[in-house]
Design a protein around this motif. Structure first.
Motif, short mmCIF file in Angstrom:
data_model
loop_
_atom_site.label_atom_id
_atom_site.label_comp_id
_atom_site.label_asym_id
_atom_site.label_seq_id
_atom_site.Cartn_x
_atom_site.Cartn_y
_atom_site.Cartn_z
N SER A 229 0.87 -1.18 0.00
CA SER A 229 0.00 0.00 0.00
C SER A 229 0.90 1.22 0.00
N THR A 230 0.50 2.25 -0.72
CA THR A 230 1.32 3.46 -0.72
C THR A 230 0.49 4.72 -1.01
N LEU A 231 0.88 5.78 -0.31
CA LEU A 231 0.28 7.10 -0.55
C LEU A 231 1.25 7.95 -1.36
N ASN A 232 2.39 7.34 -1.76
CA ASN A 232 3.47 8.09 -2.43
C ASN A 232 3.35 8.10 -3.94
N LYS A 233 2.69 7.11 -4.50
CA LYS A 233 2.65 7.02 -5.97
C LYS A 233 1.43 6.21 -6.43
N GLN A 234 1.11 6.45 -7.68
CA GLN A 234 0.05 5.67 -8.31
C GLN A 234 0.58 4.26 -8.59
N THR A 235 -0.17 3.26 -8.22
CA THR A 235 0.22 1.89 -8.60
C THR A 235 -0.94 1.27 -9.38
N SER A 236 -0.72 0.07 -9.89
CA SER A 236 -1.75 -0.49 -10.77
C SER A 236 -3.04 -0.82 -10.01
N THR A 237 -2.91 -1.09 -8.71
CA THR A 237 -4.08 -1.41 -7.87
C THR A 237 -4.84 -2.61 -8.46
N THR A 238 -4.04 -3.63 -8.72
CA THR A 238 -4.58 -4.89 -9.25
C THR A 238 -4.23 -6.01 -8.27
N ALA A 239 -4.85 -7.15 -8.47
CA ALA A 239 -4.47 -8.34 -7.70
C ALA A 239 -4.23 -9.46 -8.71
N THR A 240 -3.03 -10.01 -8.72
CA THR A 240 -2.72 -11.09 -9.66
C THR A 240 -2.50 -12.38 -8.89
N ILE A 241 -3.29 -13.36 -9.28
CA ILE A 241 -3.21 -14.66 -8.62
C ILE A 241 -2.58 -15.64 -9.60
N ASN A 242 -1.51 -16.27 -9.19
CA ASN A 242 -0.95 -17.34 -10.02
C ASN A 242 -1.43 -18.67 -9.51
N PHE A 243 -2.03 -19.43 -10.42
CA PHE A 243 -2.47 -20.79 -10.10
C PHE A 243 -1.48 -21.77 -10.74
N GLU A 244 -1.62 -23.04 -10.43
CA GLU A 244 -0.75 -24.04 -11.07
C GLU A 244 -0.94 -24.04 -12.60
N LYS A 245 -2.20 -23.80 -13.04
CA LYS A 245 -2.46 -23.94 -14.47
C LYS A 245 -2.88 -22.65 -15.19
N ALA A 246 -2.89 -21.55 -14.49
CA ALA A 246 -3.31 -20.29 -15.14
C ALA A 246 -2.93 -19.09 -14.28
N GLY A 247 -3.03 -17.93 -14.88
CA GLY A 247 -2.85 -16.68 -14.13
C GLY A 247 -4.15 -15.91 -14.18
N LEU A 248 -4.45 -15.21 -13.13
CA LEU A 248 -5.70 -14.45 -13.11
C LEU A 248 -5.41 -13.06 -12.53
N THR A 249 -5.80 -12.04 -13.26
CA THR A 249 -5.64 -10.69 -12.72
C THR A 249 -7.00 -10.08 -12.46
N ILE A 250 -7.18 -9.59 -11.24
CA ILE A 250 -8.36 -8.78 -10.97
C ILE A 250 -7.94 -7.38 -11.38
N ASN A 251 -8.58 -6.88 -12.43
CA ASN A 251 -8.11 -5.64 -13.05
C ASN A 251 -8.31 -4.44 -12.14
N ARG A 252 -7.72 -3.34 -12.54
CA ARG A 252 -7.74 -2.11 -11.79
C ARG A 252 -9.17 -1.63 -11.58
N ARG A 253 -9.63 -1.11 -10.49
CA ARG A 253 -9.02 -1.27 -9.18
C ARG A 253 -9.69 -2.46 -8.52
N PHE A 254 -8.87 -3.37 -8.06
CA PHE A 254 -9.38 -4.70 -7.74
C PHE A 254 -10.39 -4.73 -6.61
N HIS A 255 -10.40 -3.68 -5.77
CA HIS A 255 -11.29 -3.71 -4.60
C HIS A 255 -12.69 -3.19 -4.90
N GLU A 256 -12.88 -2.63 -6.11
CA GLU A 256 -14.20 -2.09 -6.45
C GLU A 256 -14.76 -2.83 -7.66
N PRO A 257 -16.00 -2.58 -8.09
CA PRO A 257 -16.54 -3.35 -9.21
C PRO A 257 -15.61 -3.24 -10.42
N THR A 258 -15.20 -4.40 -10.95
CA THR A 258 -14.25 -4.41 -12.05
C THR A 258 -14.34 -5.72 -12.81
#
Ligand SMILES: NC(=O)c1ccc[n+]([C@@H]2O[C@H](COP(=O)([O-])OP(=O)(O)OC[C@H]3O[C@@H](n4cnc5c(N)ncnc54)[C@H](OP(=O)(O)O)[C@@H]3O)[C@@H](O)[C@H]2O)c1
Length: 324
Positions: A229-258
């Motif tokens: 978490s940071t108040l110093n700079k803009q970040t992508s604000t995403t959540a990327t989950i790596n699974f054994e067989k795939a990758g999944l990104t909760i797109n920007r901003r991951f905490h709100e409807p997206t």
């Protein structure tokens, strides 16, 4: 059959309260009935904007209104305990903004009071109730892509340094961790569970609150979650989950409807969710459902989940030396 109308009240009409009021407007069976501010004129202004029938110039006056069913608490973190107790002791159901309180002891006291008064209490961790997040939780549970091997989640923006304002003011519980870091931490806990070990580093403002906090959760089998978490700079604000067989990104901003993007066999698939509100309606609908079932605890954001979250936040604060 006519369904019950729930009379909601807002305590502390600041920034988030405005958004919540808009979200509540989309909830069937919800009436925004009252608002209370420390200033009567501010309450009146809010009441005019959202066509709220009752407005009060003190929080005490609000909790003495016998018509109010549920109070949404939207004051700074440091007041969550005090304002939750005030409402619970007046037999009002409570939906209290995140973080639930400043530390584990306060959260325990709130839960204890809710149990004693037999009144509903829930932390407003709205992300939990959003369709995309529920979808991701189901995917994880199904193990469609295997087990999770790693998670990266961040939440950052460049905040102007205003020492008196909530974000940088220590007396108001300022800092990045409790305000926005709570989302990456929540993501790790809800997707991976409790970590075996936690390491954290932070930078501090001249007002002595954390301006950034980077955290590593270590799990068994070398699984880890890298959180920021940071108040110093803009970040992508995403959540990327790596699974054994795939990758999944909760797109920007991951905490709100997206939306989410799944990467498998070098092919990307984007999944969107049909949400035409700001998203605060989902947690409110859940509260009403719980009250309709005469429950005093959420089946989703349970006391156990709130306790787990605050205990981990306490632990991170200890690691970085952040004491309120
Ligand atoms: N779920 C989300 O997406 C989300 C987003 C932002 C914030 N939040 C949470 O919501 C809470 C409020 O955040 P906010 O950004 O809405 O804050 P804000 O704009 O500063 O509003 C807080 C309100 O609390 C009341 N208050 C009571 N005592 C206060 C005091 N001593 N100093 C300042 N305000 C006081 C004020 O209302 P009156 O003076 O009118 O009574 C004020 O309008 C925080 O705990 C935050 O973590 C959640």
């Amino acid at each position: 059959m006519k369904t019950k109308t729930f009379k909601w009240a807002i305590l502390g009409p600041g920034k988030i309260a405005h958004k919540f009021a808009k979200g509540l407007d989309a909830v069937p069976g919800a009436e925004l009935y009252a608002v209370a501010s420390r200033s009567l004129s501010k309450a009146e202004e809010f009441a005019k904007e959202f066509k709220v029938p009752k407005f009060y110039g003190s929080y005490e006056d609000l909790v003495n209104d016998t018509e109010v069913d549920i109070v949404y608490i939207a004051t700074p973190h440091v007041f969550h305990r005090e304002h939750s107790l005030l409402c619970l002791k007046h037999k009002k159901a409570v939906l209290c903004e995140k973080p639930f309180a400043m530390n584990k002891e306060q959260v325990l006291e709130m839960i204890q009071t809710a149990k004693e008064e037999k009144v509903f209490l829930m932390e407003a961790l709205w992300t939990y109730f959003l369709p995309h997040y529920q979808y991701v939780l189901e995917l994880v549970k199904s193990e469609k892509y295997g087990k999770i091997t790693g998670l990266e989640a961040d939440f950052g923006f460049e905040a102007p340094f205003l020492p008196e304002k909530r974000l940088f003011n220590k007396e108001l519980g300022g800092g990045s961790l409790l305000d926005i870091g709570i989302y990456p931490v929540f993501a790790a806990l809800s997707l991976l569970g409790k970590p075996e070990t936690i390491a954290a580093k932070a930078t501090f403002s001249e007002t002595d609150v954390d301006t950034s906090c980077s955290i590593v959760f270590n799990y068994r089998n070398e699984v880890r979650a890298d959180l920021l978490s940071t108040l110093n700079k803009q970040t992508s604000t995403t959540a990327t989950i790596n699974f054994e067989k795939a990758g999944l990104t909760i797109n920007r901003r991951f905490h709100e409807p997206t939306s989410i993007t799944i990467l498998q066999n070098n092919k990307e698939e984007k999944i969107t969710f049909d949400v035409d509100t700001n998203g605060y309606n989902f947690e409110a609908e859940h509260v009403q459902e719980m009250l309709s079932q005469e429950r005093t605890e959420s089946s989703v954001m349970s006391f156990e989940k709130s306790l787990e979250l605050i205990i981990v936040l306490d632990q991170i604060r200890k690691e970085i030396g952040l004491v309120y």
